[in-house]
Design a protein around this motif. Structure first.
Motif, short mmCIF file in Angstrom:
data_model
loop_
_atom_site.label_atom_id
_atom_site.label_comp_id
_atom_site.label_asym_id
_atom_site.label_seq_id
_atom_site.Cartn_x
_atom_site.Cartn_y
_atom_site.Cartn_z
N LYS A 52 0.85 -1.20 0.00
CA LYS A 52 0.00 0.00 0.00
C LYS A 52 0.88 1.25 0.00
CE LYS A 52 -2.63 -1.09 3.57
NZ LYS A 52 -3.75 -1.06 4.56
N TRP A 53 0.35 2.31 -0.61
CA TRP A 53 1.08 3.58 -0.61
C TRP A 53 1.33 4.03 0.82
CZ3 TRP A 53 3.32 4.25 -4.90
CH2 TRP A 53 2.69 4.05 -6.12
N LYS A 54 2.52 4.55 1.04
CA LYS A 54 2.89 5.03 2.37
C LYS A 54 2.82 6.56 2.41
CE LYS A 54 6.12 1.22 3.34
NZ LYS A 54 5.83 0.45 2.11
N SER A 55 2.88 7.08 3.59
CA SER A 55 2.95 8.53 3.78
C SER A 55 4.23 8.84 4.55
CB SER A 55 1.73 9.02 4.57
OG SER A 55 1.77 10.41 4.73
N PRO A 56 5.07 9.74 4.09
CA PRO A 56 4.89 10.56 2.88
C PRO A 56 5.07 9.73 1.61
CG PRO A 56 7.05 10.96 3.83
CD PRO A 56 6.32 10.07 4.80
N PHE A 57 4.47 10.22 0.53
CA PHE A 57 4.38 9.47 -0.72
C PHE A 57 5.76 9.14 -1.29
CE2 PHE A 57 3.81 9.35 -5.39
CZ PHE A 57 2.97 8.25 -5.46
N HIS A 58 6.72 10.06 -1.13
CA HIS A 58 8.04 9.85 -1.76
C HIS A 58 8.75 8.62 -1.18
CE1 HIS A 58 10.46 11.32 1.64
NE2 HIS A 58 9.60 12.28 1.77
N SER A 59 8.36 8.19 0.04
CA SER A 59 8.98 6.99 0.61
C SER A 59 8.59 5.75 -0.19
CB SER A 59 8.57 6.83 2.08
OG SER A 59 7.18 6.63 2.21
N SER A 60 7.37 5.74 -0.74
CA SER A 60 6.95 4.63 -1.59
C SER A 60 7.71 4.63 -2.91
CB SER A 60 5.44 4.70 -1.85
OG SER A 60 4.70 4.45 -0.68
N ILE A 61 7.94 5.83 -3.45
CA ILE A 61 8.72 5.94 -4.69
C ILE A 61 10.13 5.40 -4.47
CG2 ILE A 61 9.61 7.52 -6.43
CD1 ILE A 61 6.57 7.30 -6.44
N THR A 62 10.72 5.75 -3.33
CA THR A 62 12.05 5.25 -3.00
C THR A 62 12.06 3.73 -2.91
OG1 THR A 62 12.55 7.28 -1.77
CG2 THR A 62 13.93 5.37 -1.31
N GLU A 63 11.02 3.15 -2.31
CA GLU A 63 10.94 1.70 -2.19
C GLU A 63 10.85 1.02 -3.56
OE1 GLU A 63 8.29 -1.80 0.01
OE2 GLU A 63 7.82 0.32 0.35
N ILE A 64 10.06 1.63 -4.46
CA ILE A 64 9.94 1.07 -5.82
C ILE A 64 11.30 1.09 -6.51
CG2 ILE A 64 8.94 1.45 -8.11
CD1 ILE A 64 6.46 2.57 -6.64
N ILE A 65 12.01 2.21 -6.42
CA ILE A 65 13.32 2.33 -7.06
C ILE A 65 14.30 1.31 -6.46
CG2 ILE A 65 15.30 3.87 -7.40
CD1 ILE A 65 13.27 6.20 -7.38
N ASN A 66 14.25 1.11 -5.15
CA ASN A 66 15.16 0.18 -4.49
C ASN A 66 14.91 -1.28 -4.90
OD1 ASN A 66 16.40 2.27 -3.12
ND2 ASN A 66 15.19 2.03 -1.25
N ARG A 67 13.70 -1.58 -5.38
CA ARG A 67 13.38 -2.95 -5.77
C ARG A 67 13.61 -3.20 -7.27
NH1 ARG A 67 8.75 -5.34 -1.88
NH2 ARG A 67 9.76 -7.19 -2.75
N ARG A 68 14.19 -2.23 -7.89
CA ARG A 68 14.39 -2.25 -9.33
C ARG A 68 15.20 -3.46 -9.81
NH1 ARG A 68 17.11 3.12 -11.71
NH2 ARG A 68 16.33 3.08 -13.85
N GLY A 69 16.22 -3.85 -9.06
CA GLY A 69 17.12 -4.90 -9.52
C GLY A 69 16.78 -6.29 -9.02
N GLU A 70 15.60 -6.46 -8.42
CA GLU A 70 15.25 -7.76 -7.85
C GLU A 70 14.82 -8.78 -8.90
OE1 GLU A 70 12.33 -7.38 -4.81
OE2 GLU A 70 13.63 -6.22 -3.46
N GLY A 71 14.50 -8.30 -10.11
CA GLY A 71 14.06 -9.22 -11.14
C GLY A 71 12.60 -9.60 -11.04
N LYS A 72 11.85 -8.91 -10.20
CA LYS A 72 10.42 -9.19 -10.04
C LYS A 72 9.62 -8.08 -10.72
CE LYS A 72 10.82 -11.57 -5.57
NZ LYS A 72 10.41 -11.54 -4.15
N SER A 73 8.66 -8.47 -11.54
CA SER A 73 7.84 -7.46 -12.21
C SER A 73 6.87 -6.83 -11.20
CB SER A 73 7.07 -8.08 -13.37
OG SER A 73 6.29 -9.17 -12.91
N ILE A 74 6.79 -5.52 -11.28
CA ILE A 74 5.95 -4.75 -10.35
C ILE A 74 4.84 -4.07 -11.14
CG2 ILE A 74 5.90 -2.82 -8.73
CD1 ILE A 74 8.82 -3.39 -8.09
N CYS A 75 3.62 -4.14 -10.61
CA CYS A 75 2.47 -3.47 -11.25
C CYS A 75 1.85 -2.50 -10.26
CB CYS A 75 1.43 -4.50 -11.70
SG CYS A 75 -0.02 -3.74 -12.47
N ILE A 76 1.70 -1.25 -10.69
CA ILE A 76 1.04 -0.22 -9.88
C ILE A 76 -0.38 -0.03 -10.42
CG2 ILE A 76 1.04 2.22 -9.23
CD1 ILE A 76 4.08 2.19 -9.57
N LEU A 77 -1.36 -0.11 -9.53
CA LEU A 77 -2.74 0.19 -9.89
C LEU A 77 -3.03 1.64 -9.52
CD1 LEU A 77 -4.60 -3.04 -8.68
CD2 LEU A 77 -3.86 -2.45 -11.00
N ALA A 78 -3.53 2.40 -10.47
CA ALA A 78 -3.78 3.83 -10.27
C ALA A 78 -5.17 4.17 -10.79
CB ALA A 78 -2.73 4.67 -11.00
#
Length: 404
Positions: A52-78
């Motif tokens: 789930k999205w966290k507050s503040p929002f930029h912390s979630s963005i940081t988490e997405i970027i940090n998981r970039r190299g895991e090799g797992k496909s990520i889907c965001i529902l908006a």
């Protein structure tokens, strides 16, 4: 890099409303990210990792970027169109489009136009989600059709109050709730008699602006009436302001430093020229700082950055400006060198003075970098006894230089 991130716009009709390709991408994802409402649309037996999205929002963005190299496909529902005031517009600032797949659904604006029969290209659109409601002020004019992404159930009431106070109490307000779902509801009222309380948090507001009799709108073109600003006399007068802004020549997305901002009239009108224009107002007088804040809110530029202090001391670490206006403090030691060094290549620097000492300083600047001078002389007709006569305002010497 392989596309590892997808952003899928989803409507009130949920998973069943997704296209075949969107559904395929969602089904292949290993990690699902979204708001509580969106994640609840997934079936109960879906045991994939959900975030789930966290507050503040930029912390979630940081988490997405940090998981970039895991090799797992990520889907965001908006919601709706992720690139229309949505998460996609934020994500794309941090992750290249080459790594992202974006599949939109109709935006709330598109859905609202289809319900109302409005031409989308003839509407003004803005979002009040996480933004000051006073942003609305610069969008109001007679005949305007506004589409507003609401911050919640109280936003329609706040919009109605602003319209009424501005002299647009007869404006028609339509609230569209949960568009595209089973619980869609549309209802209409008038700003000055708005009483609706039972409103869903997820709503979009449509406004047809109707001015009260005798109300004159405030143009976005430079040169608002002096009476539009609260001030103590430290105000760049209307005619001089119009000339100055035409010289500064704001373009969408550009940043202005307004040094010796007074009541903020130059930076406010700079920002009113386009919603993407930014400005920083620097002023050392405490009372005038309050005037700037009040004027910015009243005239629809609440995001104007206001900095207190003496210019040479506070401007050295500010973001690089596209243009600099100096309306006060021209003779401050070292001001020119700091400003000129900070100015972007191709940027312009404009200064107005009314004193001989100021002119002397500007000529010294001219000798360093060139530029050109204009003298602005304005006379206004004012009463002289029973008659009218011309009264001249202080002549303004304006210097402008472009950095090459």
């Amino acid at each position: 890099m392989q596309k590892w991130l997808s952003i899928i716009g989803i409507g009130e009709d949920g998973i069943q409303g997704l296209s075949a390709i969107a559904l395929s991408i969602l089904n292949q994802a290993k990690i699902i990210i979204g708001g509580e409402r969106h994640l609840a649309m997934l079936p109960p037996e879906d045991y994939r990792e959900k975030i789930k999205w966290k507050s503040p929002f930029h912390s979630s963005i940081t988490e997405i970027i940090n998981r970039r190299g895991e090799g797992k496909s990520i889907c965001i529902l908006a919601s709706g169109d992720p690139m229309c005031y949505g998460v996609g517009a934020t994500i794309i600032k941090h992750i290249p489009i080459d790594e992202i797949t974006i599949i939109p659904s109709p935006s709330a604006f598109s859905l609202a136009c289809s319900r109302l029969g409005w031409n989308f290209t003839e509407t003004e659109t803005l979002s009040l989600c996480g933004r000051p409601v006073s942003l609305l002020q610069s969008y109001i004019y007679s005949g305007a059709k506004l589409l507003i992404l609401s911050a919640g159930k109280n936003t329609p009431k706040n919009v109605a109050e602003i319209l009424t106070k501005r002299g647009y109490g007869n404006s028609k307000i339509t609230v569209l709730e949960r568009m595209g779902g089973m619980n869609e509801r549309v209802f209409t009222g008038v700003a000055n008699s708005w009483k609706e309380r039972d409103i869903a948090s997820l709503n979009t507001i449509a406004v047809e602006c109707i001015a009260d009799l005798g109300i004159t709108g405030l143009s976005r073109f430079p040169g608002l009436p002096d009476s539009a600003f609260h001030h103590d006399g430290q105000l760049t007068k209307r005619e001089v302001r119009a000339v100055t802004l035409s010289t500064l020549a704001p373009l969408p997305g550009e940043l202005l430093w307004d040094i010796g901002a007074g009541c903020g009239s130059i930076s406010i009108e700079w920002m009113r020229s386009n919603m993407r224009c930014g400005a920083i107002a620097i002023e050392q007088n405490t009372n005038r700082l309050n005037y700037i804040a009040d004027n910015a809110a009243a005239l629809g530029t609440p995001n104007l950055q206001i900095i207190a202090g003496k210019s040479p001391e506070v401007i050295q670490n500010l973001p690089t400006p596209d243009a600099i206006f100096i309306g006060g403090g021209v003779t401050a030691p070292g001001l020119f060198d700091i400003c000129w060094n900070a100015l972007k290549i191709g940027g312009r620097m404009v200064a107005n003075v009314v004193t001989l000492e100021g002119e002397k300083t500007l000529f010294e600047w001219y000798e360093k970098v060139g530029g050109n001078f204009t003298r602005i002389s304005i006379q206004r007709a004012e009463p002289i006894g029973k008659f009218l006569g011309w009264k001249g305002m202080s002549q303004v010497t304006q210097w402008v230089a472009y950095k090459s």
